[in-house]
Design a protein around this motif. Sequence first.
Motif, PDB file in Angstrom:
ATOM      1  N   HIS A  47       0.812  -1.211   0.000  1.00 55.20           N
ATOM      2  CA  HIS A  47       0.000   0.000   0.000  1.00 55.20           C
ATOM      3  C   HIS A  47       0.850   1.268   0.000  1.00 55.20           C
ATOM      4  N   GLY A  48       2.088   1.127  -0.478  1.00 56.63           N
ATOM      5  CA  GLY A  48       2.945   2.285  -0.694  1.00 56.63           C
ATOM      6  C   GLY A  48       3.700   2.786   0.525  1.00 56.63           C
ATOM      7  N   ILE A  49       3.625   2.111   1.646  1.00 55.44           N
ATOM      8  CA  ILE A  49       4.385   2.527   2.821  1.00 55.44           C
ATOM      9  C   ILE A  49       5.789   1.953   2.696  1.00 55.44           C
ATOM     10  N   VAL A  50       6.787   2.825   2.797  1.00 55.59           N
ATOM     11  CA  VAL A  50       8.179   2.407   2.637  1.00 55.59           C
ATOM     12  C   VAL A  50       8.812   2.224   4.021  1.00 55.59           C
ATOM     13  N   ILE A  51       9.462   1.084   4.195  1.00 56.99           N
ATOM     14  CA  ILE A  51      10.136   0.758   5.456  1.00 56.99           C
ATOM     15  C   ILE A  51      11.632   0.624   5.188  1.00 56.99           C
ATOM     16  N   GLN A  52      12.418   1.132   6.109  1.00 59.16           N
ATOM     17  CA  GLN A  52      13.874   1.022   6.040  1.00 59.16           C
ATOM     18  C   GLN A  52      14.297  -0.252   6.772  1.00 59.16           C
ATOM     19  N   GLY A  53      14.950  -1.152   6.070  1.00 61.52           N
ATOM     20  CA  GLY A  53      15.451  -2.371   6.692  1.00 61.52           C
ATOM     21  C   GLY A  53      16.664  -2.093   7.560  1.00 61.52           C
ATOM     22  N   ASP A  54      16.869  -2.956   8.546  1.00 59.49           N
ATOM     23  CA  ASP A  54      18.061  -2.872   9.389  1.00 59.49           C
ATOM     24  C   ASP A  54      19.250  -3.531   8.694  1.00 59.49           C
ATOM     25  N   VAL A  55      18.964  -4.604   7.950  1.00 61.40           N
ATOM     26  CA  VAL A  55      19.994  -5.356   7.235  1.00 61.40           C
ATOM     27  C   VAL A  55      19.410  -5.850   5.915  1.00 61.40           C
ATOM     28  N   LEU A  56      20.305  -6.197   4.994  1.00 57.19           N
ATOM     29  CA  LEU A  56      19.887  -6.854   3.755  1.00 57.19           C
ATOM     30  C   LEU A  56      19.886  -8.361   3.983  1.00 57.19           C
ATOM     31  N   VAL A  57      19.111  -9.083   3.203  1.00 57.55           N
ATOM     32  CA  VAL A  57      18.990 -10.526   3.369  1.00 57.55           C
ATOM     33  C   VAL A  57      20.342 -11.229   3.324  1.00 57.55           C
ATOM     34  N   ASP A  58      21.257 -10.747   2.508  1.00 56.49           N
ATOM     35  CA  ASP A  58      22.573 -11.380   2.400  1.00 56.49           C
ATOM     36  C   ASP A  58      23.425 -11.201   3.656  1.00 56.49           C
ATOM     37  N   GLU A  59      22.993 -10.345   4.581  1.00 54.54           N
ATOM     38  CA  GLU A  59      23.737 -10.100   5.822  1.00 54.54           C
ATOM     39  C   GLU A  59      23.217 -10.934   6.997  1.00 54.54           C
ATOM     40  N   VAL A  60      22.268 -11.822   6.747  1.00 57.43           N
ATOM     41  CA  VAL A  60      21.711 -12.671   7.800  1.00 57.43           C
ATOM     42  C   VAL A  60      22.394 -14.030   7.742  1.00 57.43           C
ATOM     43  N   TYR A  61      22.812 -14.515   8.894  1.00 55.74           N
ATOM     44  CA  TYR A  61      23.518 -15.793   8.985  1.00 55.74           C
ATOM     45  C   TYR A  61      22.717 -16.762   9.844  1.00 55.74           C
ATOM     46  N   SER A  62      22.588 -17.983   9.383  1.00 58.38           N
ATOM     47  CA  SER A  62      21.774 -18.995  10.052  1.00 58.38           C
ATOM     48  C   SER A  62      22.133 -19.183  11.517  1.00 58.38           C
ATOM     49  N   ALA A  63      23.405 -19.089  11.849  1.00 52.89           N
ATOM     50  CA  ALA A  63      23.839 -19.303  13.225  1.00 52.89           C
ATOM     51  C   ALA A  63      23.254 -18.258  14.183  1.00 52.89           C
ATOM     52  N   ASP A  64      22.884 -17.083  13.664  1.00 49.08           N
ATOM     53  CA  ASP A  64      22.352 -15.993  14.488  1.00 49.08           C
ATOM     54  C   ASP A  64      20.844 -16.072  14.683  1.00 49.08           C
ATOM     55  N   VAL A  65      20.169 -16.968  13.981  1.00 55.47           N
ATOM     56  CA  VAL A  65      18.711 -16.996  13.921  1.00 55.47           C
ATOM     57  C   VAL A  65      18.100 -17.749  15.099  1.00 55.47           C
ATOM     58  N   HIS A  66      17.107 -17.129  15.720  1.00 54.89           N
ATOM     59  CA  HIS A  66      16.241 -17.818  16.683  1.00 54.89           C
ATOM     60  C   HIS A  66      14.869 -18.033  16.050  1.00 54.89           C
ATOM     61  N   ALA A  67      14.437 -17.056  15.240  1.00 58.35           N
ATOM     62  CA  ALA A  67      13.145 -17.153  14.563  1.00 58.35           C
ATOM     63  C   ALA A  67      13.177 -16.359  13.266  1.00 58.35           C
ATOM     64  N   LEU A  68      12.450 -16.876  12.269  1.00 61.06           N
ATOM     65  CA  LEU A  68      12.267 -16.185  10.997  1.00 61.06           C
ATOM     66  C   LEU A  68      10.787 -15.898  10.837  1.00 61.06           C
ATOM     67  N   VAL A  69      10.458 -14.666  10.437  1.00 62.28           N
ATOM     68  CA  VAL A  69       9.066 -14.250  10.305  1.00 62.28           C
ATOM     69  C   VAL A  69       8.820 -13.756   8.878  1.00 62.28           C
ATOM     70  N   LEU A  70       7.741 -14.272   8.275  1.00 62.76           N
ATOM     71  CA  LEU A  70       7.382 -13.908   6.910  1.00 62.76           C
ATOM     72  C   LEU A  70       6.009 -13.258   6.887  1.00 62.76           C
ATOM     73  N   PRO A  71       5.938 -11.934   6.679  1.00 60.67           N
ATOM     74  CA  PRO A  71       4.642 -11.291   6.484  1.00 60.67           C
ATOM     75  C   PRO A  71       4.079 -11.677   5.121  1.00 60.67           C
ATOM     76  N   GLY A  72       2.782 -11.513   4.972  1.00 65.35           N
ATOM     77  CA  GLY A  72       2.144 -11.805   3.694  1.00 65.35           C
ATOM     78  C   GLY A  72       2.123 -10.587   2.800  1.00 65.35           C
ATOM     79  N   GLY A  73       1.098 -10.526   1.975  1.00 60.79           N
ATOM     80  CA  GLY A  73       0.963  -9.453   1.007  1.00 60.79           C
ATOM     81  C   GLY A  73       1.449  -9.903  -0.358  1.00 60.79           C
ATOM     82  N   LEU A  74       0.826  -9.326  -1.365  1.00 60.72           N
ATOM     83  CA  LEU A  74       1.228  -9.626  -2.734  1.00 60.72           C
ATOM     84  C   LEU A  74       1.566  -8.326  -3.442  1.00 60.72           C
TER      85      LEU A  74
END
Length: 184
Positions: A47-74
């Motif tokens: 709906h046109g709302i722009v959010i600033q990410g903290d990191v890019l996907v390539d900067e996430v490492y599996s060892a650091d993960v406790h949970a992954l969250v996927l919002p919906g939307g198309l």
Amino acid sequence: MAKNIYVFLAEGFEEIEAVTTIDLLRRAGLPTHIVAVGDSPRVAGAHGIVIQGDVLVDEVYSADVHALVLPGGLPGVTNLKASAKLQQLLQDAAEAGKWLAAICAAPSILGERGYLEGREATAYPGFEQYLTGAVAQPLGVVCSGNIITGRSAGSTVDFALELIKAIEGEDKAAEVARAIVYQR
């Protein structure tokens, strides 16, 4: 170990599902990181709302993960599916039994990857067919093992509180619900 939670935003994400979940997780004191899926840290929602990410996907490492969250939307969910890095993170998290949470159309990603086999799950009406191997439930939120699924934007507060409950316990989820004057 830090309980790092990563919320993935791709162009066309559902703003209510993303922002509400991020906000409530942070109110619970959980280290919650906004992950931009794409080449830019700025991601536009459906709906046109722009959010600033903290990191890019390539900067996430599996060892650091406790949970992954996927919002919906198309087309947000379609764009999440197209990320090879996200698919690898999901696979690593699933194999390690870490928390996976998806809402609206996003549970289809978990279903198509086989993570919902033999579990109960929910999704936006019409997306149940993509919950491969799951027993689809017409509920707002379903927790089955280490996977939490939510039905729609209208279920977002319950979805986020369920994730808080799973990670920090019922008392913390109730505390956050009281703080926003929400009755479950």
